[in-house]
Scaffold this motif. Structure first.
Motif, mmCIF file in Angstrom:
data_model
loop_
_atom_site.group_PDB
_atom_site.id
_atom_site.type_symbol
_atom_site.label_atom_id
_atom_site.label_comp_id
_atom_site.label_asym_id
_atom_site.label_seq_id
_atom_site.Cartn_x
_atom_site.Cartn_y
_atom_site.Cartn_z
ATOM 1 N N TRP A 15 0.847 -1.204 0.000
ATOM 2 C CA TRP A 15 0.000 0.000 0.000
ATOM 3 C C TRP A 15 0.879 1.250 0.000
ATOM 4 C CZ3 TRP A 15 -5.541 -0.147 1.721
ATOM 5 C CH2 TRP A 15 -6.145 1.107 1.670
ATOM 6 N N ALA A 16 1.872 1.291 0.884
ATOM 7 C CA ALA A 16 2.750 2.466 0.956
ATOM 8 C C ALA A 16 3.588 2.623 -0.308
ATOM 9 C CB ALA A 16 3.663 2.348 2.176
ATOM 10 N N GLY A 17 3.907 1.513 -0.978
ATOM 11 C CA GLY A 17 4.688 1.578 -2.210
ATOM 12 C C GLY A 17 3.883 1.909 -3.447
ATOM 13 N N GLY A 18 2.581 2.138 -3.304
ATOM 14 C CA GLY A 18 1.748 2.493 -4.442
ATOM 15 C C GLY A 18 1.471 1.344 -5.383
ATOM 16 N N LYS A 19 1.522 0.115 -4.883
ATOM 17 C CA LYS A 19 1.291 -1.051 -5.730
ATOM 18 C C LYS A 19 -0.152 -1.529 -5.732
ATOM 19 C CE LYS A 19 6.013 -2.765 -5.085
ATOM 20 N NZ LYS A 19 6.861 -3.899 -4.649
ATOM 21 N N LEU A 20 -1.010 -0.864 -4.977
ATOM 22 C CA LEU A 20 -2.416 -1.270 -4.901
ATOM 23 C C LEU A 20 -3.277 -0.239 -5.625
ATOM 24 C CD1 LEU A 20 -2.699 -2.504 -1.200
ATOM 25 C CD2 LEU A 20 -2.129 -3.812 -3.264
ATOM 26 N N SER A 21 -4.201 -0.719 -6.408
ATOM 27 C CA SER A 21 -5.091 0.163 -7.160
ATOM 28 C C SER A 21 -6.198 0.700 -6.261
ATOM 29 C CB SER A 21 -5.694 -0.597 -8.349
ATOM 30 O OG SER A 21 -6.458 -1.707 -7.894
ATOM 31 N N HIS B 249 -8.811 -9.232 -8.390
ATOM 32 C CA HIS B 249 -7.493 -8.599 -8.269
ATOM 33 C C HIS B 249 -6.496 -9.552 -7.612
ATOM 34 C CE1 HIS B 249 -9.458 -4.749 -9.236
ATOM 35 N NE2 HIS B 249 -10.391 -5.115 -8.384
ATOM 36 N N VAL B 250 -6.462 -10.777 -8.114
ATOM 37 C CA VAL B 250 -5.646 -11.790 -7.466
ATOM 38 C C VAL B 250 -4.160 -11.434 -7.522
ATOM 39 C CG1 VAL B 250 -5.529 -13.183 -9.573
ATOM 40 C CG2 VAL B 250 -5.187 -14.277 -7.352
#
Length: 225
Positions: free
Chosen positions: A137-143, A176-177
């Motif tokens: 989440w902090a790395g911006g990898k979640l949409s 979103h697997v």
């Protein structure tokens, strides 16, 4: 008069030979005068329409469509229209940012509630999964769809709506697997452990209420004759 231009011919020519005309006699007599090409021809007198002198005068401007006004040729400035004449435009609604703390804190509290009632190995695995969630989440990898569904999942979990929280977990695993596969297993286990703990607490509470009611009725039975 044509006899004046006849050149004396041969006396021996036939009766039907054409007469021979003399070019010199024609030039001496002047011949019919031709109008010079540079002379202006007078206007016809047969009633044909004449062009007005105002249209043919050199100083008159050429006829054509009226020039566009300077106001029409310029694009309207933004904001120049009054508010009453402006049509409503559908603008995309800016989605509010979902904070990581709003999702992670309730999950960590649920994990703390399970400690002491769940095996330490299970709790440690859930903790590692939640750390992966925080990192991604902090790395911006979640949409944004994943974040929104996780916020709903946390709300259902906090409201003890176990079936609704589990349904959201399944939808994330299907849609979103690739984003959630590394840490959603821990969230699923946390939902199951929290549900089991809640059921156990509810059963203990019912048992305590039943015991308390039984203790209240026992003295009355002993004093009956």
């Amino acid at each position: 008069m044509a006899g004046l231009y006849v050149k004396p011919g041969n006396k021996e020519r036939g009766w039907n030979d054409p007469p021979q005309f003399s070019y010199g006699l024609q030039t001496q007599a002047g011949g019919p005068k031709r109008t010079p090409l540079t002379k202006r021809v007078a206007a016809p007198q047969d009633g044909s329409p004449r062009v007005p002198t105002s249209e043919t005068s050199p100083g008159a401007p050429p006829m054509g469509p009226p020039p566009l006004s300077s106001k029409a040729s310029r694009p309207p400035f933004v904001g120049s229209c009054p508010p009453s004449s402006m049509e409503p435009t559908n603008f995309p609604v800016v989605e509010s940012e979902i904070l990581l703390e709003d999702v992670l804190k309730p999950l960590e509290r649920a994990l703390e509630d399970c400690r002491g009632h769940t095996k330490k190995q299970v709790c440690d695995d859930i903790s590692r999964r939640l750390a992966l969630l925080q990192e991604q989440w902090a790395g911006g990898k979640l949409s944004m769809p994943v974040k929104k569904r996780m916020a709903l999942l946390v709300q259902e979990l906090s409201s003890h709506q176990w079936d609704a929280a589990d349904d959201i977990h399944r939808s994330l695993m299907v849609d979103h697997v690739t984003e959630v596969s590394q840490w959603m297993v821990g969230v699923k286990r946390l939902i199951a452990e929290k549900r089991s703990l809640s059921s156990e607490e509810a059963a203990n509470e019912e048992k305590s209420v039943a015991t308390a009611e039984q203790n209240q009725t026992m003295p009355g039975i002993q004093h009956d004759p």
